[in-house]
Design a protein around this motif. Structure first.
Motif, short mmCIF file in Angstrom:
data_model
loop_
_atom_site.label_atom_id
_atom_site.label_comp_id
_atom_site.label_asym_id
_atom_site.label_seq_id
_atom_site.Cartn_x
_atom_site.Cartn_y
_atom_site.Cartn_z
N PHE A 133 0.84 -1.20 0.00
CA PHE A 133 0.00 0.00 0.00
C PHE A 133 0.88 1.25 0.00
N ILE A 134 1.85 1.31 0.90
CA ILE A 134 2.72 2.48 0.98
C ILE A 134 3.66 2.54 -0.21
N ARG A 135 4.16 1.39 -0.67
CA ARG A 135 5.04 1.36 -1.84
C ARG A 135 4.32 1.95 -3.05
N ASP A 136 3.02 1.67 -3.21
CA ASP A 136 2.25 2.20 -4.33
C ASP A 136 2.00 3.70 -4.21
N LEU A 137 2.13 4.25 -3.00
CA LEU A 137 1.92 5.68 -2.80
C LEU A 137 3.16 6.53 -3.09
N VAL A 138 4.32 5.90 -3.26
CA VAL A 138 5.55 6.66 -3.55
C VAL A 138 5.36 7.44 -4.85
N GLY A 139 5.65 8.73 -4.79
CA GLY A 139 5.47 9.62 -5.94
C GLY A 139 4.10 10.27 -5.99
N GLN A 140 3.20 9.88 -5.08
CA GLN A 140 1.85 10.44 -5.04
C GLN A 140 1.75 11.50 -3.94
N THR A 141 0.77 12.37 -4.05
CA THR A 141 0.49 13.34 -3.00
C THR A 141 -0.29 12.64 -1.90
N VAL A 142 0.19 12.78 -0.66
CA VAL A 142 -0.43 12.10 0.47
C VAL A 142 -0.68 13.08 1.60
N LEU A 143 -1.57 12.68 2.50
CA LEU A 143 -1.80 13.39 3.74
C LEU A 143 -1.41 12.45 4.86
N VAL A 144 -0.49 12.90 5.71
CA VAL A 144 -0.03 12.10 6.85
C VAL A 144 -0.54 12.78 8.12
N LYS A 145 -1.42 12.10 8.83
CA LYS A 145 -1.99 12.61 10.08
C LYS A 145 -1.16 12.08 11.24
N LEU A 146 -0.72 12.98 12.12
CA LEU A 146 0.07 12.58 13.28
C LEU A 146 -0.83 12.25 14.46
N LYS A 147 -0.30 11.50 15.40
CA LYS A 147 -1.06 11.07 16.58
C LYS A 147 -1.27 12.19 17.58
N PHE A 148 -0.50 13.26 17.53
CA PHE A 148 -0.55 14.29 18.54
C PHE A 148 -0.74 15.67 17.92
N ASN A 149 -1.17 16.62 18.71
CA ASN A 149 -1.29 18.03 18.33
C ASN A 149 -2.21 18.30 17.14
N SER B 148 -1.17 17.61 10.62
CA SER B 148 -1.05 16.78 9.43
C SER B 148 -0.03 17.42 8.50
N TYR B 149 0.52 16.60 7.62
CA TYR B 149 1.44 17.09 6.60
C TYR B 149 0.97 16.59 5.25
N LYS B 150 0.90 17.51 4.29
CA LYS B 150 0.54 17.18 2.92
C LYS B 150 1.78 17.35 2.06
N GLY B 151 2.08 16.32 1.27
CA GLY B 151 3.25 16.40 0.41
C GLY B 151 3.37 15.18 -0.47
N THR B 152 4.43 15.13 -1.24
CA THR B 152 4.69 14.01 -2.12
C THR B 152 5.52 12.98 -1.36
N LEU B 153 5.04 11.75 -1.31
CA LEU B 153 5.78 10.70 -0.63
C LEU B 153 7.01 10.35 -1.45
N ASN B 154 8.17 10.61 -0.87
CA ASN B 154 9.44 10.38 -1.54
C ASN B 154 9.91 8.94 -1.35
N SER B 155 9.81 8.45 -0.11
CA SER B 155 10.25 7.09 0.16
C SER B 155 9.73 6.62 1.51
N SER B 156 9.84 5.31 1.72
CA SER B 156 9.49 4.67 2.98
C SER B 156 10.49 3.54 3.18
N ASP B 157 10.85 3.27 4.44
CA ASP B 157 11.78 2.18 4.70
C ASP B 157 11.04 0.97 5.28
N ASN B 158 11.80 -0.03 5.70
CA ASN B 158 11.20 -1.27 6.22
C ASN B 158 10.46 -1.07 7.54
N TYR B 159 10.71 0.05 8.22
CA TYR B 159 10.02 0.35 9.47
C TYR B 159 8.81 1.27 9.25
#
Length: 81
Positions: free
Chosen positions: A11-27, A30-41
């Motif tokens: 799911f995350i690998r398919d989102l690389v290069g796409q515009t995403v919204l990342v919602k944080l657990k606190f405060n 959220s951050y909106k941007g282009t997903l550049n990469s993700s690691d094994n964690y």
């Protein structure tokens, strides 16, 4: 409403290069941007980042190379523009 289980790695690998919204657990931040990469964690790297607090765009452009640790992420979703 039907819910299905989704394997997060492809799911995350398919989102690389796409515009995403990342919602944080606190405060209510959220951050909106282009997903550049993700690691094994499932740590995330975003480019062209814009900060959103309490659902309101702050107008703060954070630029490229924002790194978000996986344990801070509540959810991630694709934004169709």
């Amino acid at each position: 409403m039907s819910q299905s289980v989704i394997n997060p790695k492809p799911f995350i690998r398919d989102l690389v290069g796409q515009t995403v919204l990342v919602k944080l657990k606190f405060n209510n931040t959220s951050y909106k941007g282009t997903l550049n990469s993700s690691d094994n964690y499932f740590n995330l790297s975003l480019n062209n980042v814009e900060e959103i607090i309490d659902g309101q765009k702050e107008g703060t452009k954070l630029g490229d190379g924002l790194f978000i640790r996986c344990n801070n992420v509540l959810y991630i979703r694709e934004i169709k523009e």
